[in-house]
Design a protein around this motif. Structure first.
Motif, mmCIF file in Angstrom:
data_model
loop_
_atom_site.group_PDB
_atom_site.id
_atom_site.type_symbol
_atom_site.label_atom_id
_atom_site.label_comp_id
_atom_site.label_asym_id
_atom_site.label_seq_id
_atom_site.Cartn_x
_atom_site.Cartn_y
_atom_site.Cartn_z
ATOM 1 N N GLU A 244 -133.341 28.244 64.151
ATOM 2 C CA GLU A 244 -133.317 27.147 65.128
ATOM 3 C C GLU A 244 -131.887 26.804 65.544
ATOM 4 N N THR A 245 -130.981 26.753 64.588
ATOM 5 C CA THR A 245 -129.582 26.476 64.908
ATOM 6 C C THR A 245 -128.999 27.591 65.759
ATOM 7 N N TYR A 246 -129.326 28.829 65.414
ATOM 8 C CA TYR A 246 -128.842 29.966 66.201
ATOM 9 C C TYR A 246 -129.322 29.846 67.644
ATOM 10 N N ARG A 247 -130.594 29.550 67.837
ATOM 11 C CA ARG A 247 -131.148 29.449 69.198
ATOM 12 C C ARG A 247 -130.454 28.351 70.002
ATOM 13 N N LEU A 248 -130.150 27.235 69.383
ATOM 14 C CA LEU A 248 -129.437 26.161 70.073
ATOM 15 C C LEU A 248 -128.041 26.618 70.501
ATOM 16 N N LEU A 249 -127.330 27.290 69.609
ATOM 17 C CA LEU A 249 -125.987 27.785 69.929
ATOM 18 C C LEU A 249 -126.031 28.859 71.012
ATOM 19 N N LEU A 250 -127.022 29.734 70.955
ATOM 20 C CA LEU A 250 -127.174 30.782 71.965
ATOM 21 C C LEU A 250 -127.470 30.164 73.328
ATOM 22 N N THR A 251 -128.353 29.193 73.366
ATOM 23 C CA THR A 251 -128.689 28.522 74.627
ATOM 24 C C THR A 251 -127.448 27.863 75.222
ATOM 25 N N GLU A 252 -126.689 27.181 74.401
ATOM 26 C CA GLU A 252 -125.469 26.514 74.860
ATOM 27 C C GLU A 252 -124.488 27.541 75.434
ATOM 28 N N GLN B 62 -116.198 45.576 84.194
ATOM 29 C CA GLN B 62 -115.595 45.577 82.854
ATOM 30 C C GLN B 62 -114.641 44.401 82.663
ATOM 31 N N MET B 63 -113.893 44.074 83.714
ATOM 32 C CA MET B 63 -112.957 42.956 83.620
ATOM 33 C C MET B 63 -113.709 41.641 83.363
ATOM 34 N N ALA B 64 -114.840 41.456 84.021
ATOM 35 C CA ALA B 64 -115.640 40.242 83.810
ATOM 36 C C ALA B 64 -116.176 40.187 82.384
ATOM 37 N N TYR B 65 -116.606 41.333 81.871
ATOM 38 C CA TYR B 65 -117.104 41.386 80.492
ATOM 39 C C TYR B 65 -115.991 41.020 79.503
ATOM 40 N N GLU B 66 -114.828 41.629 79.688
ATOM 41 C CA GLU B 66 -113.705 41.355 78.781
ATOM 42 C C GLU B 66 -113.260 39.899 78.873
ATOM 43 N N ALA B 67 -113.269 39.335 80.075
ATOM 44 C CA ALA B 67 -112.920 37.919 80.236
ATOM 45 C C ALA B 67 -113.924 37.030 79.507
ATOM 46 N N HIS B 68 -115.201 37.396 79.581
ATOM 47 C CA HIS B 68 -116.255 36.626 78.907
ATOM 48 C C HIS B 68 -115.987 36.523 77.406
ATOM 49 N N LEU B 69 -115.534 37.615 76.822
ATOM 50 C CA LEU B 69 -115.293 37.641 75.371
ATOM 51 C C LEU B 69 -114.170 36.709 74.935
ATOM 52 N N GLN B 70 -113.345 36.248 75.877
ATOM 53 C CA GLN B 70 -112.209 35.383 75.550
ATOM 54 C C GLN B 70 -112.449 33.915 75.892
ATOM 55 N N LYS C 288 -116.692 30.029 70.515
ATOM 56 C CA LYS C 288 -117.388 29.014 69.705
ATOM 57 C C LYS C 288 -118.703 29.581 69.181
ATOM 58 N N TYR C 289 -119.482 30.196 70.082
ATOM 59 C CA TYR C 289 -120.760 30.804 69.697
ATOM 60 C C TYR C 289 -120.549 31.869 68.618
ATOM 61 N N LYS C 290 -119.600 32.763 68.849
ATOM 62 C CA LYS C 290 -119.368 33.879 67.932
ATOM 63 C C LYS C 290 -118.979 33.374 66.539
ATOM 64 N N ASN C 291 -118.075 32.421 66.495
ATOM 65 C CA ASN C 291 -117.623 31.886 65.205
ATOM 66 C C ASN C 291 -118.719 31.084 64.507
ATOM 67 N N ALA C 292 -119.443 30.270 65.262
ATOM 68 C CA ALA C 292 -120.471 29.414 64.664
ATOM 69 C C ALA C 292 -121.662 30.212 64.143
ATOM 70 N N THR C 293 -121.945 31.374 64.749
ATOM 71 C CA THR C 293 -123.123 32.150 64.359
ATOM 72 C C THR C 293 -122.801 33.312 63.422
#
Length: 104
Positions: free
Chosen positions: A20-28, A64-72, A78-83
């Motif tokens: 449930e916590t994961y789903r909330l973080l993913l949605t955000e 690719q540039m948009a994808y790489e920008a997304h990762l930063q 926040k999502y990556k660290n929290a999950t």
């Protein structure tokens, strides 16, 4: 943005106790990415029927540039660290779209 689309499928398994916590973080994270990043064209999340801890994401980026920008971005980091402790497996599969359709 120009260039070849970046399309990938992410296969994740989530620790059931944290689902449930994961789903909330993913949605955000998805809502922020769609609202704030012009290069994020589509992010869709689904779970496997009868296995809700198995999540599949279909990600579409302008290039690719948009994808790489997304990762930063702050919302992705926040999502990556929290999950990090919730995700038990992660497999990223780059795909070549054959046809992509949708309605607004």
């Amino acid at each position: 943005m120009s260039g070849k689309l970046v399309v990938r499928i992410a296969e994740l398994e989530i620790e059931p106790a944290h689902l449930e916590t994961y789903r909330l973080l993913l949605t955000e994270e998805i809502e922020a990415a769609i609202a704030l990043e012009p290069g994020v064209l589509s992010l869709n999340a689904d779970s496997i029927k009868d296995s809700p801890h198995k999540i599949r994401l279909l990600e579409v980026y302008a290039n690719q540039m948009a994808y790489e920008a997304h990762l930063q971005t702050p919302h992705f980091l926040k999502y990556k660290n929290a999950t990090a402790g919730m995700v038990t497996t992660l497999r990223l599969i780059d795909v070549d779209p054959i046809i992509m359709g949708g309605k607004p």
